[in-house]
Design a protein around this motif. Structure first.
Motif, PDB file in Angstrom:
ATOM      1  N   GLU A 131     -21.190 -47.393  39.346  1.00  0.00           N
ATOM      2  CA  GLU A 131     -19.833 -46.730  38.967  1.00  0.00           C
ATOM      3  C   GLU A 131     -19.767 -45.999  39.463  1.00  0.00           C
ATOM      4  O   GLU A 131     -19.217 -45.075  39.747  1.00  0.00           O
ATOM      5  N   GLY A 136     -21.808 -43.872  41.265  1.00  0.00           N
ATOM      6  CA  GLY A 136     -20.749 -43.456  42.660  1.00  0.00           C
ATOM      7  C   GLY A 136     -20.121 -42.916  42.849  1.00  0.00           C
ATOM      8  O   GLY A 136     -19.472 -41.587  44.081  1.00  0.00           O
ATOM      9  N   GLU A 137     -19.111 -42.197  41.929  1.00  0.00           N
ATOM     10  CA  GLU A 137     -18.098 -41.297  41.516  1.00  0.00           C
ATOM     11  C   GLU A 137     -18.819 -40.075  41.753  1.00  0.00           C
ATOM     12  O   GLU A 137     -18.139 -39.154  42.000  1.00  0.00           O
ATOM     13  N   TYR A 146     -21.560 -38.815  42.850  1.00  0.00           N
ATOM     14  CA  TYR A 146     -22.161 -39.416  44.553  1.00  0.00           C
ATOM     15  C   TYR A 146     -20.848 -38.326  45.963  1.00  0.00           C
ATOM     16  O   TYR A 146     -20.715 -37.410  46.216  1.00  0.00           O
ATOM     17  N   LEU A 147     -19.232 -39.025  44.854  1.00  0.00           N
ATOM     18  CA  LEU A 147     -18.236 -39.458  46.067  1.00  0.00           C
ATOM     19  C   LEU A 147     -18.240 -37.458  45.830  1.00  0.00           C
ATOM     20  O   LEU A 147     -17.699 -36.679  46.854  1.00  0.00           O
ATOM     21  N   ALA A 148     -17.904 -37.777  44.496  1.00  0.00           N
ATOM     22  CA  ALA A 148     -16.877 -36.143  43.958  1.00  0.00           C
ATOM     23  C   ALA A 148     -18.436 -34.732  44.485  1.00  0.00           C
ATOM     24  O   ALA A 148     -17.615 -34.092  45.458  1.00  0.00           O
ATOM     25  N   ARG A 165     -20.479 -35.241  47.108  1.00  0.00           N
ATOM     26  CA  ARG A 165     -20.229 -35.044  48.580  1.00  0.00           C
ATOM     27  C   ARG A 165     -19.024 -34.230  49.158  1.00  0.00           C
ATOM     28  O   ARG A 165     -18.826 -33.488  49.922  1.00  0.00           O
ATOM     29  N   ALA A 166     -17.824 -34.136  48.382  1.00  0.00           N
ATOM     30  CA  ALA A 166     -16.175 -33.976  48.265  1.00  0.00           C
ATOM     31  C   ALA A 166     -16.571 -32.382  48.758  1.00  0.00           C
ATOM     32  O   ALA A 166     -16.447 -32.059  49.573  1.00  0.00           O
ATOM     33  N   LYS A 184     -22.467 -34.001  54.783  1.00  0.00           N
ATOM     34  CA  LYS A 184     -22.588 -34.900  55.254  1.00  0.00           C
ATOM     35  C   LYS A 184     -23.343 -35.558  56.207  1.00  0.00           C
ATOM     36  O   LYS A 184     -23.395 -34.761  57.229  1.00  0.00           O
TER      37      LYS A 184
END
Length: 134
Positions: free
Chosen positions: A115, A118-119, A121-123, A125-126, A132
């Motif tokens: 988790e 994943g957080e 990774y998402l940060a 990528r944002a 992307k």
């Protein structure tokens, strides 16, 4: 998408699933671990059951977007893989509770780390939208 078959009787589905996972374990332990957790709802189901013993209806209420058939199949696969236990109480109406096995409890730390990854990774990528995938 899970490549394990989901058609046939419950016994056929579970037997086929066990053979599928068994073959993966021979090939690669990491792949076997990922495939045991593969399934759109398996991580969410495990997180709900990690809160303590859960009745089927409680898990369904917590995850209303999961169809009854999908929930049943994924619970059976998690049980077949030794991650949860299913206890049926001789009551009217019948009561069924699920809980994590020690094996699944040992997975909790990995899930927390996953988790967190994943957080991150998402940060990341944002912050880099040009990277992307299309």
């Amino acid at each position: 998408m899970n490549d394990s078959p989901v058609s046939g009787t419950s016994a056929e589905v579970l037997d086929s699933h066990r053979k599928y996972i068994g073959q993966l374990e021979k090939e690669c332990p990491v792949r076997a671990a990922i495939n045991v957790l593969r399934g759109r709802w398996k991580p969410s189901i495990l997180c709900e059951i990690a809160k303590g013993p859960q009745r089927y209806s409680d898990v369904r209420k917590a995850l209303p977007q999961v169809s009854a058939q999908t929930m049943t199949v994924q619970l059976r696969e998690l049980e077949a893989d030794g991650l949860i236990t299913r206890e049926v109480f001789a009551e009217v109406p019948a009561r069924v509770e699920y809980q994590l096995t020690p094996l699944a409890e040992s997975l909790s730390e990995v899930m927390v780390e996953l988790e967190a990854w994943g957080e991150r990774y998402l940060a990341e990528r944002a912050q880099s939208p040009s990277q992307k995938p299309d």
